[in-house]
Scaffold this motif. Sequence first.
Motif, mmCIF file in Angstrom:
data_model
loop_
_atom_site.group_PDB
_atom_site.id
_atom_site.type_symbol
_atom_site.label_atom_id
_atom_site.label_comp_id
_atom_site.label_asym_id
_atom_site.label_seq_id
_atom_site.Cartn_x
_atom_site.Cartn_y
_atom_site.Cartn_z
ATOM 1 N N GLU A 78 0.852 -1.155 0.095
ATOM 2 C CA GLU A 78 0.020 0.083 0.041
ATOM 3 C C GLU A 78 0.931 1.047 0.061
ATOM 4 O O GLU A 78 1.517 1.724 0.904
ATOM 5 N N VAL A 79 0.873 1.879 -1.223
ATOM 6 C CA VAL A 79 1.945 2.996 -1.229
ATOM 7 C C VAL A 79 1.191 4.229 -1.395
ATOM 8 O O VAL A 79 0.053 4.371 -1.936
ATOM 9 N N VAL A 80 1.468 5.145 -0.466
ATOM 10 C CA VAL A 80 0.917 6.413 -0.676
ATOM 11 C C VAL A 80 1.598 7.423 -1.388
ATOM 12 O O VAL A 80 2.794 7.584 -1.483
ATOM 13 N N ASN A 81 0.858 8.448 -2.098
ATOM 14 C CA ASN A 81 1.617 9.447 -2.905
ATOM 15 C C ASN A 81 0.776 10.755 -2.836
ATOM 16 O O ASN A 81 -0.533 10.631 -2.792
ATOM 17 N N SER A 82 1.406 11.722 -3.352
ATOM 18 C CA SER A 82 0.657 12.946 -3.724
ATOM 19 C C SER A 82 -0.470 12.863 -4.820
ATOM 20 O O SER A 82 0.047 12.633 -5.763
ATOM 21 N N SER A 83 -1.429 13.505 -4.625
ATOM 22 C CA SER A 83 -2.543 13.702 -5.626
ATOM 23 C C SER A 83 -2.573 14.728 -6.411
ATOM 24 O O SER A 83 -3.159 15.279 -7.386
ATOM 25 N N GLY A 84 -1.491 15.611 -6.025
ATOM 26 C CA GLY A 84 -1.183 16.844 -6.615
ATOM 27 C C GLY A 84 -0.597 16.936 -7.835
ATOM 28 O O GLY A 84 0.227 15.576 -8.164
ATOM 29 N N SER A 85 -0.669 17.391 -9.102
ATOM 30 C CA SER A 85 -0.025 17.320 -10.358
ATOM 31 C C SER A 85 1.512 17.932 -10.219
ATOM 32 O O SER A 85 1.905 19.056 -9.906
ATOM 33 N N ALA A 86 2.572 16.859 -10.314
ATOM 34 C CA ALA A 86 3.888 17.293 -10.199
ATOM 35 C C ALA A 86 4.670 16.630 -11.254
ATOM 36 O O ALA A 86 5.611 15.562 -10.801
ATOM 37 N N ALA A 87 4.656 17.007 -12.339
ATOM 38 C CA ALA A 87 5.143 16.093 -13.432
ATOM 39 C C ALA A 87 6.621 16.712 -13.478
ATOM 40 O O ALA A 87 7.216 17.681 -13.145
ATOM 41 N N PRO A 88 7.753 15.797 -13.714
ATOM 42 C CA PRO A 88 7.447 14.344 -13.954
ATOM 43 C C PRO A 88 7.690 13.292 -12.710
ATOM 44 O O PRO A 88 7.874 12.120 -12.996
ATOM 45 N N LEU A 89 7.198 13.939 -11.632
ATOM 46 C CA LEU A 89 7.394 12.940 -10.270
ATOM 47 C C LEU A 89 6.023 12.123 -10.206
ATOM 48 O O LEU A 89 6.362 10.926 -10.207
ATOM 49 N N THR A 90 4.902 12.646 -9.963
ATOM 50 C CA THR A 90 3.777 11.992 -9.955
ATOM 51 C C THR A 90 2.823 13.081 -10.548
ATOM 52 O O THR A 90 2.454 14.164 -10.142
ATOM 53 N N PHE A 91 1.863 12.443 -11.634
ATOM 54 C CA PHE A 91 0.863 13.415 -12.287
ATOM 55 C C PHE A 91 -0.059 12.400 -12.899
ATOM 56 O O PHE A 91 0.016 11.042 -12.813
ATOM 57 N N HIS A 92 -1.024 12.982 -13.687
ATOM 58 C CA HIS A 92 -2.111 12.014 -14.432
ATOM 59 C C HIS A 92 -1.621 12.006 -15.939
ATOM 60 O O HIS A 92 -1.142 13.129 -16.384
ATOM 61 N N ALA A 93 -2.049 10.934 -16.517
ATOM 62 C CA ALA A 93 -1.683 10.823 -17.707
ATOM 63 C C ALA A 93 -2.989 11.520 -18.569
ATOM 64 O O ALA A 93 -3.483 12.231 -18.108
ATOM 65 N N GLY A 115 7.694 -8.879 -4.279
ATOM 66 C CA GLY A 115 6.724 -10.058 -4.516
ATOM 67 C C GLY A 115 5.295 -9.718 -4.222
ATOM 68 O O GLY A 115 4.304 -10.331 -3.950
ATOM 69 N N LEU A 116 5.172 -8.377 -4.205
ATOM 70 C CA LEU A 116 3.664 -7.728 -3.858
ATOM 71 C C LEU A 116 3.033 -6.872 -4.894
ATOM 72 O O LEU A 116 3.718 -6.496 -5.820
ATOM 73 N N GLU A 117 1.656 -7.110 -4.799
ATOM 74 C CA GLU A 117 1.022 -6.046 -5.830
ATOM 75 C C GLU A 117 0.941 -4.814 -5.570
ATOM 76 O O GLU A 117 0.816 -4.229 -4.435
ATOM 77 N N LEU A 118 1.332 -3.902 -6.261
ATOM 78 C CA LEU A 118 1.250 -2.463 -5.970
ATOM 79 C C LEU A 118 0.092 -1.841 -5.859
ATOM 80 O O LEU A 118 -0.745 -2.032 -6.951
ATOM 81 N N ARG A 119 -0.276 -1.059 -4.874
ATOM 82 C CA ARG A 119 -1.734 -0.303 -4.885
ATOM 83 C C ARG A 119 -1.051 1.068 -4.672
ATOM 84 O O ARG A 119 -0.577 1.411 -3.724
ATOM 85 N N LEU A 120 -1.584 2.226 -5.471
ATOM 86 C CA LEU A 120 -1.050 3.543 -5.372
ATOM 87 C C LEU A 120 -2.572 4.098 -4.461
ATOM 88 O O LEU A 120 -3.577 3.830 -4.942
ATOM 89 N N ASN A 121 -2.154 5.004 -3.850
ATOM 90 C CA ASN A 121 -3.322 5.513 -2.959
ATOM 91 C C ASN A 121 -2.907 7.095 -3.019
ATOM 92 O O ASN A 121 -2.164 7.647 -2.013
ATOM 93 N N PRO A 122 -3.435 7.930 -4.081
ATOM 94 C CA PRO A 122 -3.314 9.299 -4.104
ATOM 95 C C PRO A 122 -4.045 10.095 -3.064
ATOM 96 O O PRO A 122 -5.158 10.020 -3.041
ATOM 97 N N VAL A 123 -3.350 11.107 -2.271
ATOM 98 C CA VAL A 123 -3.793 11.801 -1.278
ATOM 99 C C VAL A 123 -3.354 12.961 -1.332
ATOM 100 O O VAL A 123 -2.076 13.347 -1.931
ATOM 101 N N SER A 124 -3.871 13.991 -0.571
ATOM 102 C CA SER A 124 -3.076 15.606 -0.348
ATOM 103 C C SER A 124 -1.901 15.070 0.635
ATOM 104 O O SER A 124 -1.656 14.150 1.125
ATOM 105 N N TRP A 125 -1.051 16.194 0.337
ATOM 106 C CA TRP A 125 0.428 16.227 0.830
ATOM 107 C C TRP A 125 0.388 15.901 2.554
ATOM 108 O O TRP A 125 0.685 15.045 2.969
ATOM 109 N N GLU A 126 -0.604 16.525 3.160
ATOM 110 C CA GLU A 126 -0.502 16.471 4.558
ATOM 111 C C GLU A 126 -1.229 15.026 4.937
ATOM 112 O O GLU A 126 -0.705 14.601 5.902
ATOM 113 N N ASN A 127 -2.217 14.485 4.124
ATOM 114 C CA ASN A 127 -2.563 13.179 4.451
ATOM 115 C C ASN A 127 -1.704 12.026 4.221
ATOM 116 O O ASN A 127 -1.902 10.785 4.612
ATOM 117 N N ILE A 128 -0.425 12.259 3.411
ATOM 118 C CA ILE A 128 0.521 11.273 3.274
ATOM 119 C C ILE A 128 0.870 10.658 4.508
ATOM 120 O O ILE A 128 0.955 9.556 5.108
#
Length: 327
Positions: A78-93, A115-128
Amino acid sequence: MTASPVRRTAAALGLTAVLVGLAACGNPSDGGTTEVKQTSGALTKINLSPDQNRVTTRKVDSIAAQVPEEIRGRGTLEVVNSSGSAAPLTFHATDNKTVIGVEPDIASLVADVLGLELRLNPVSWENIFVGLDSAKYDVGFSNITVTEERKEKYDFATYREDNLAFEAKKNSGLKIAGAEDVAGRTVAVSSGTNQEKLLIEWSKDNEKAGREPVDIKYYQNDSDMHLALQSGRIDLYLGPSPTSAYYAATTGRTEVVGSYSGGGATLQGLIAATTKKDSGLVDALAGAIDEIIDNGTYAEVLERWGLTDEAVTDSEINPASLPTTNK
């Protein structure tokens, strides 16, 4: 696994007045890719479509065995990452919903090794950090800088250099080479970041020296900040070097006018996979990052996003980092 010696990079310490990061060659007509040029001169075509065809790697049983039993039993990371748009770090296609970028790509490789399935959980910065504190998420991959203050609550496994940039309107004439250059300037920064911490301390240093403080402004998103930059409501933005360089390169509206190590004046900053302190996961994370560095898939991902200049040679666990006061 034990932490390796702290690696300092002289070229990245303190401020430089040179352009860093990427230079664009325009968006191709299909709208699904953009071409960028690194400071080395190498051209990289970046895939912006939802069909990412991510780089993958094999599971390593000896490293996977270090993952806490609860996570192994669940079978997901369970990976948490920022929901904000920050290309090329994390953003939407281009479909405006698929999360892409160098951060999810590195997280995906780490999950492969474990050996784990990746699950991305985008949230606001403070909620990381709220989510990490409550163990809702296992690990954060979101351009999180290692700091001495954060080390009190979290464990870190480093995977990229942390460099910051001052971004200004194109042809601003500004050059930022020290605290005195932002005295009396209106500068935007994101709340709760190490950039904010550094800027506040620069402002205090200016006041102590009899200069004007920095007028610090906060914006909810990058689009509002860039509108303010274009209209002259702010003079500068201090943020991650890759995002500022990418925006400047792909729009031609801004420029990078100074850079600074995210670790402060005397230490190369580092970005790290971040997990709740004593969660038992950090050794497995560092082992997985070392594995992808050794097998070459890490380099493939950095090259894919035009960020080879920020590569590290190994993963350090809880290295010396940005001090509580940046002195």
